[in-house]
Enzyme design. Sequence first.
Site, PDB file in Angstrom:
ATOM      1  CG  HIS A  53       7.105 -24.051 -53.297  1.00 19.08           C
ATOM      2  ND1 HIS A  53       7.322 -23.497 -54.542  1.00 19.08           N
ATOM      3  CD2 HIS A  53       8.224 -23.769 -52.568  1.00 19.08           C
ATOM      4  CE1 HIS A  53       8.514 -22.911 -54.570  1.00 19.08           C
ATOM      5  NE2 HIS A  53       9.079 -23.073 -53.384  1.00 19.08           N
ATOM      6  CD  GLU A  55       1.647 -24.240 -55.375  1.00 18.82           C
ATOM      7  OE1 GLU A  55       1.682 -23.422 -56.299  1.00 18.82           O
ATOM      8  OE2 GLU A  55       2.423 -24.215 -54.388  1.00 18.82           O
ATOM      9  CB  CYS A  81       7.099 -21.598 -58.694  1.00 21.19           C
ATOM     10  SG  CYS A  81       7.456 -23.239 -58.018  1.00 21.19           S
ATOM     11  CD1 TRP A 175      13.004   1.129 -21.391  1.00 22.58           C
ATOM     12  CD2 TRP A 175      13.084   0.882 -23.610  1.00 22.58           C
ATOM     13  NE1 TRP A 175      13.744   0.011 -21.656  1.00 22.58           N
ATOM     14  CE2 TRP A 175      13.809  -0.164 -23.021  1.00 22.58           C
ATOM     15  CE3 TRP A 175      12.988   0.944 -24.992  1.00 22.58           C
ATOM     16  CZ2 TRP A 175      14.451  -1.148 -23.768  1.00 22.58           C
ATOM     17  CZ3 TRP A 175      13.623  -0.027 -25.728  1.00 22.58           C
ATOM     18  CH2 TRP A 175      14.346  -1.064 -25.113  1.00 22.58           C
ATOM     19  NE  ARG A 189      13.050  -4.845 -33.300  1.00 18.21           N
ATOM     20  CZ  ARG A 189      13.896  -4.762 -32.272  1.00 18.21           C
ATOM     21  NH1 ARG A 189      14.030  -5.793 -31.462  1.00 18.21           N
ATOM     22  NH2 ARG A 189      14.581  -3.653 -32.064  1.00 18.21           N
ATOM     23  CG  LEU A 209      19.658  -3.999 -33.352  1.00 20.60           C
ATOM     24  CD1 LEU A 209      20.721  -3.689 -34.398  1.00 20.60           C
ATOM     25  CD2 LEU A 209      18.511  -3.006 -33.458  1.00 20.60           C
ATOM     26  CD  GLU A 274      13.843  -0.972 -33.831  1.00 21.84           C
ATOM     27  OE1 GLU A 274      14.148  -1.227 -32.674  1.00 21.84           O
ATOM     28  OE2 GLU A 274      13.030  -1.659 -34.492  1.00 21.84           O
ATOM     29  N   PRO A 277      18.479   8.679 -36.097  1.00 23.27           N
ATOM     30  CG  PRO A 277      18.537  10.646 -34.868  1.00 23.27           C
ATOM     31  CD  PRO A 277      18.686   9.176 -34.711  1.00 23.27           C
ATOM     32  CB  ALA A 282      21.032   8.677 -45.029  1.00 27.39           C
TER      33      ALA A 282
END
Length: 348
Positions: A53, A55, A81, A175, A189, A209, A274, A277, A282
């Site tokens: 972390h 710190e 934490c 594209w 992303r 992806l 991504e 449609p 949904a």
Amino acid sequence: MATENELQAMRRALDAARATARALPNPRVGCVLLDAQGREIAVGAHEGAGRPHAEVVALAAALEAGVEVRGGTAVVTLEPCDHTGRTGPCTRALVEAGIVRVVHGQSDPDPAAAGGAGTLVAAGLDVEGGVLADEATQLNVEWTHAVTRGRPFVTWKYAATLDGLSAAPDGSSKWITSAVARRDVQAFRADVDAIVAGTGAVLADDPRLSVRDENDLPLPYEQQPLRVVVGETQIPSYYRVFDRVAPTLLIQQRDPEAVLARLTEEGVRHVWLEGGPRLAGAFWNAGLIDRVIGYIAPSMLGSGRAALEGEATTLADMRPIDITDLARVGPDIRIIGTPGRAPREEMP
């Protein structure tokens, strides 16, 4: 009240946190240590799950530099934490190092890790919270949403023509926007921990992806978000979503709440929605989209598929988008906004 040196240190800690790569499923955190005279002696930032972390990184940097931290102050963007996970509690590390004052920005909203300030006070330290809290909270909007609401933050990205179409009548969509816009997408992303697309979009476009650099080369596997394909249609094994560039998860249903519940089980905090449609519709209809990023190309199709397949039947069903950023990206326009909940006001 925070001193001017502490305010400057908090700004430095914020910068250190912003400069890190994606830390998800953990928050971005920065830490600056000040000596007993209020002078900066070390800086640290958290770089992801399983890594020290902020710190602890700062304390290690101070030790390596041979500077004294005992009697000093730790300025941290997030409340230290107070739990043991893959690493030990930061509260213990600060107390054992001899820190006498802790200044933090955002209070920790995670029930599993909260309570650090109280532990530090009980150990005799002087603690001040809420310093530059708005800036500190902005660092981790998505992570905070996930730990407080019990589901990942969802960003929906789409590309469309000026007439709102994301695919031609034959289903082709590559594209619509420019190469400049597509490179811009990669930066977004890289900040998420899951990229989600529907089976229809995967079958139509065979997308990777994955996150790629400016030379269109994939980032290392450990830096790649989880690829998630949602839907009941089978995807052939030779599609690029199954390559070895990044991990892939198949969720064979379309219910958005069930999808997010599964991703919550996987430890996902920020979903990049991504492709598709129907799937986007949904999520939209279920009120599960938290941010919209739209890339609008200066072109017209005239016919084809809309970017979103919703359930609206009248203008009264129209939901506003509160625009937070508007920019030119190459020849395209990028719009970032938050879906509003209230109906749009009637014009006089």
